[in-house]
Write an enzyme that holds these catalytic residues in place. Structure first.
Site: not given
Ligand code: AMP
Length: 224
Positions: A134, A168
């Site tokens: 992606r 990313r």
């Molecule tokens: P995402 O975009 O949802 O895949 O999030 C990317 C990264 O941000 C994750 O792998 C975590 O390291 C961190 N992250 C996102 N949301 C949370 C959360 N609610 N609590 C802790 N870390 C988070």
């Protein structure tokens, strides 16, 4: 802030790469409700040239979670904003049991009823392929995939005509493996928790984006 009783307040949960972000963006377009991605918020924060910003950037690159305290403060500020009045889709939050408990407590305090927690289920072998392929447009953020969702014209964004794309930093094999381990260890326990609280719905996330979106609309009773 007064919340309307007929708003739509949902959580999208599931492993990394299950399609939470994609489906949340589609639902936002259809309903106009707010899409709150804690991952997006953290990536913005990590761009700051401050010690905390740099520390966070390194943690995200290793696939580690941010602290519950930081996340909870960020989410609470955001859901109090005017644009969340008629609802929100929480994408990537709650990701730990303490976050789940605090969310329920926060909702009660604010007089908001969570409609449901929707788990998008996708097996691990599909997840790796989805994440590693992606990328997104650097201008408008539209999402693409090397195999499943190519732009109509090579190198040109369908939505805004942008020609620069990015992947990313945490979408590499080692980090994804860590993110999957953290999902199983820290996030998965929130699933039985929400089931016990009568909030859990599940959807098979393996179909096309449109097919999954159709199933989500049915579950949430969204009329097109
Ligand atoms: P995402 O975009 O949802 O895949 O999030 C990317 C990264 O941000 C994750 O792998 C975590 O390291 C961190 N992250 C996102 N949301 C949370 C959360 N609610 N609590 C802790 N870390 C988070």
């Amino acid at each position: 802030m007064t919340k309307t009783k007929d708003g739509l307040f949902v959580v999208f949960t599931g492993a990394p790469g299950c399609g939470k972000g994609t489906q949340a963006r589609i639902l936002k377009e259809r309903t106009g409700i707010c899409h709150l991605s804690t991952g997006e918020m953290l990536r913005e924060f990590a761009k700051q040239n401050t010690p905390l910003g740099q520390e966070l950037k390194a943690a995200l690159e290793r696939g580690e979670f941010a602290t519950d305290e930081m996340i909870i403060e960020m989410v609470e500020q955001r859901i109090d904003a005017e644009d969340c009045r008629h609802g929100f889709i929480l994408d990537g939050f709650p990701r730990t049991l303490p976050q789940a408990e605090i969310l329920e407590h926060m909702m009660k305090e604010k007089g908001i009823k969570l409609n449901c927690v929707l788990e998008i289920q996708v097996p691990d072998e599909i997840i790796m392929e989805r994440i590693l392929g992606r990328y997104s447009c650097m201008k408008c953020g539209a999402g693409y995939h090397d195999k499943f969702q190519k732009p109509k014209v090579y190198g040109v964004c369908d939505v805004c005509g942008g020609t620069e794309f990015a992947r990313r930093q945490d979408d590499n094999r080692t980090t994804v493996q860590n993110r999957l381990i953290n999902y199983r260890l820290l996030t998965y326990p929130t699933i039985p928790y929400f089931e016990r609280h009568g909030l859990l719905k599940t959807v098979d996330g393996t179909g096309t984006i449109d097919a999954v979106s159709g199933k989500i609309n049915e579950i949430l009773n969204i009329k097109l």
